[in-house]
Motif scaffolding. Structure first.
Motif, PDB file in Angstrom:
ATOM      1  N   CYS A  62       0.853  -1.178   0.000  1.00 36.29           N
ATOM      2  CA  CYS A  62       0.000   0.000   0.000  1.00 36.29           C
ATOM      3  C   CYS A  62       0.896   1.238   0.000  1.00 36.29           C
ATOM      4  N   VAL A  63       0.604   2.170  -0.906  1.00 41.32           N
ATOM      5  CA  VAL A  63       1.392   3.407  -1.009  1.00 41.32           C
ATOM      6  C   VAL A  63       0.452   4.606  -1.052  1.00 41.32           C
ATOM      7  N   ASP A  64       0.995   5.752  -0.647  1.00 44.95           N
ATOM      8  CA  ASP A  64       0.280   7.009  -0.780  1.00 44.95           C
ATOM      9  C   ASP A  64       0.078   7.279  -2.271  1.00 44.95           C
ATOM     10  N   ALA A  65      -1.128   7.619  -2.671  1.00 47.50           N
ATOM     11  CA  ALA A  65      -1.445   7.791  -4.092  1.00 47.50           C
ATOM     12  C   ALA A  65      -0.656   8.910  -4.754  1.00 47.50           C
ATOM     13  N   GLU A  66      -0.221   9.905  -3.988  1.00 48.78           N
ATOM     14  CA  GLU A  66       0.504  11.032  -4.588  1.00 48.78           C
ATOM     15  C   GLU A  66       2.016  10.870  -4.510  1.00 48.78           C
ATOM     16  N   THR A  67       2.525  10.427  -3.369  1.00 48.92           N
ATOM     17  CA  THR A  67       3.984  10.368  -3.182  1.00 48.92           C
ATOM     18  C   THR A  67       4.565   8.996  -3.485  1.00 48.92           C
ATOM     19  N   LEU A  68       3.718   7.976  -3.516  1.00 46.24           N
ATOM     20  CA  LEU A  68       4.107   6.575  -3.686  1.00 46.24           C
ATOM     21  C   LEU A  68       4.961   6.045  -2.527  1.00 46.24           C
ATOM     22  N   ALA A  69       4.959   6.763  -1.408  1.00 43.95           N
ATOM     23  CA  ALA A  69       5.630   6.275  -0.202  1.00 43.95           C
ATOM     24  C   ALA A  69       4.734   5.222   0.454  1.00 43.95           C
ATOM     25  N   LYS A  70       5.361   4.235   1.107  1.00 43.93           N
ATOM     26  CA  LYS A  70       4.568   3.216   1.812  1.00 43.93           C
ATOM     27  C   LYS A  70       3.557   3.893   2.722  1.00 43.93           C
ATOM     28  N   ALA A  71       2.393   3.273   2.802  1.00 44.35           N
ATOM     29  CA  ALA A  71       1.315   3.801   3.636  1.00 44.35           C
ATOM     30  C   ALA A  71       0.598   2.638   4.310  1.00 44.35           C
ATOM     31  N   PRO A  72       0.018   2.873   5.460  1.00 41.09           N
ATOM     32  CA  PRO A  72      -0.744   1.816   6.118  1.00 41.09           C
ATOM     33  C   PRO A  72      -1.965   1.415   5.288  1.00 41.09           C
ATOM     34  N   VAL A  73      -2.321   0.141   5.362  1.00 39.01           N
ATOM     35  CA  VAL A  73      -3.552  -0.327   4.734  1.00 39.01           C
ATOM     36  C   VAL A  73      -4.705   0.281   5.531  1.00 39.01           C
ATOM     37  N   PRO A  74      -5.579   1.068   4.885  1.00 42.87           N
ATOM     38  CA  PRO A  74      -6.699   1.674   5.624  1.00 42.87           C
ATOM     39  C   PRO A  74      -7.605   0.602   6.238  1.00 42.87           C
ATOM     40  N   GLU A  75      -8.059   0.865   7.439  1.00 45.33           N
ATOM     41  CA  GLU A  75      -8.880  -0.109   8.160  1.00 45.33           C
ATOM     42  C   GLU A  75     -10.128  -0.542   7.382  1.00 45.33           C
ATOM     43  N   PRO A  76     -10.849   0.373   6.701  1.00 50.08           N
ATOM     44  CA  PRO A  76     -12.026  -0.089   5.944  1.00 50.08           C
ATOM     45  C   PRO A  76     -11.659  -1.078   4.828  1.00 50.08           C
ATOM     46  N   LEU A  77     -10.514  -0.873   4.174  1.00 48.66           N
ATOM     47  CA  LEU A  77     -10.064  -1.815   3.148  1.00 48.66           C
ATOM     48  C   LEU A  77      -9.712  -3.146   3.773  1.00 48.66           C
ATOM     49  N   ARG A  78      -9.015  -3.087   4.886  1.00 52.09           N
ATOM     50  CA  ARG A  78      -8.622  -4.303   5.604  1.00 52.09           C
ATOM     51  C   ARG A  78      -9.853  -5.152   5.931  1.00 52.09           C
ATOM     52  N   ALA A  79     -10.866  -4.531   6.492  1.00 57.39           N
ATOM     53  CA  ALA A  79     -12.080  -5.264   6.891  1.00 57.39           C
ATOM     54  C   ALA A  79     -12.821  -5.819   5.672  1.00 57.39           C
ATOM     55  N   ALA A  80     -12.922  -5.020   4.617  1.00 57.55           N
ATOM     56  CA  ALA A  80     -13.652  -5.471   3.424  1.00 57.55           C
ATOM     57  C   ALA A  80     -12.919  -6.612   2.728  1.00 57.55           C
ATOM     58  N   LEU A  81     -11.596  -6.542   2.674  1.00 56.58           N
ATOM     59  CA  LEU A  81     -10.830  -7.624   2.043  1.00 56.58           C
ATOM     60  C   LEU A  81     -10.938  -8.909   2.850  1.00 56.58           C
ATOM     61  N   GLN A  82     -10.893  -8.794   4.159  1.00 58.51           N
ATOM     62  CA  GLN A  82     -11.049  -9.966   5.022  1.00 58.51           C
ATOM     63  C   GLN A  82     -12.408 -10.618   4.765  1.00 58.51           C
ATOM     64  N   ALA A  83     -13.442  -9.802   4.620  1.00 54.69           N
ATOM     65  CA  ALA A  83     -14.789 -10.337   4.374  1.00 54.69           C
ATOM     66  C   ALA A  83     -14.892 -10.953   2.980  1.00 54.69           C
ATOM     67  N   ALA A  84     -14.226 -10.326   1.986  1.00 54.29           N
ATOM     68  CA  ALA A  84     -14.353 -10.771   0.597  1.00 54.29           C
ATOM     69  C   ALA A  84     -13.633 -12.072   0.323  1.00 54.29           C
ATOM     70  N   TYR A  85     -12.402 -12.224   0.861  1.00 54.35           N
ATOM     71  CA  TYR A  85     -11.669 -13.443   0.510  1.00 54.35           C
ATOM     72  C   TYR A  85     -10.720 -13.926   1.588  1.00 54.35           C
ATOM     73  N   GLY A  86     -11.029 -13.552   2.819  1.00 52.15           N
ATOM     74  CA  GLY A  86     -10.255 -14.073   3.934  1.00 52.15           C
ATOM     75  C   GLY A  86     -10.591 -15.532   4.179  1.00 52.15           C
ATOM     76  N   PRO A  87      -9.726 -16.223   4.895  1.00 45.26           N
ATOM     77  CA  PRO A  87     -10.019 -17.629   5.197  1.00 45.26           C
ATOM     78  C   PRO A  87     -11.350 -17.745   5.933  1.00 45.26           C
ATOM     79  N   LYS A  88     -12.133 -18.701   5.524  1.00 48.43           N
ATOM     80  CA  LYS A  88     -13.446 -18.902   6.158  1.00 48.43           C
ATOM     81  C   LYS A  88     -13.309 -19.844   7.339  1.00 48.43           C
ATOM     82  N   ALA A  89     -13.982 -19.505   8.412  1.00 52.17           N
ATOM     83  CA  ALA A  89     -13.901 -20.319   9.638  1.00 52.17           C
ATOM     84  C   ALA A  89     -14.665 -21.607   9.500  1.00 52.17           C
TER      85      ALA A  89
END
Length: 139
Positions: free
Chosen positions: A112-139
């Motif tokens: 994950c990078v800042d869209a303007e500077t291309l410096a590393k950036a934290p994965v935003p929490e809403p993306l993290r949660a949505a990705l986990q729901a979309a294709y995270g390991p299923k219990a």
């Protein structure tokens, strides 16, 4: 591994080499197509998901192990499972199958990078949660 999410593709003749099998680099393109479809399903589009948070993703690494070969007109399933979400990266496990036959397995890591500077950036929490729901390991 049983993939948490998959996208079906048909191998086209022009994707194959003179031996009549899928040219190796095309497997990475297949993964990119599947990831685009996953993001479309999870967020509406890749652009919508990242633009809203001011970030972008770049490929940091890809590993592929070839187990068999796909040929023209084969239906293949490109399977993805969320393997890990770090502070700044997202790693997906890859599994490409033709029916029960494992063709390719591996991983792809996006940073994950800042869209303007291309410096590393934290994965935003809403993306993290949505990705986990979309294709995270299923219990």
């Amino acid at each position: 591994m049983t993939s948490a999410w998959s996208h079906r593709l048909r191998v086209r003749f022009h994707e194959c080499d003179p031996q009549g099998i899928v040219f190796n680099a095309n497997y990475v393109a297949y993964v990119d197509v599947a990831l685009t479809e996953l993001w479309r399903e999870a967020f509406g589009s890749y652009e919508a998901a990242v633009a809203e948070h001011g970030v972008d993703l770049v490929v940091g690494s890809v590993t592929i192990d070839f187990r068999s070969s796909a040929r023209p007109d084969d239906l293949i399933d490109v399977g993805l499972t969320l393997a890990a979400i770090g502070t700044t990266s997202i790693t997906s496990a890859i599994e490409i199958r033709r029916g029960d036959d494992l063709v390719v397995e591996g991983t792809i890591r996006h940073v994950c990078v800042d869209a303007e500077t291309l410096a590393k950036a934290p994965v935003p929490e809403p993306l993290r949660a949505a990705l986990q729901a979309a294709y995270g390991p299923k219990a």
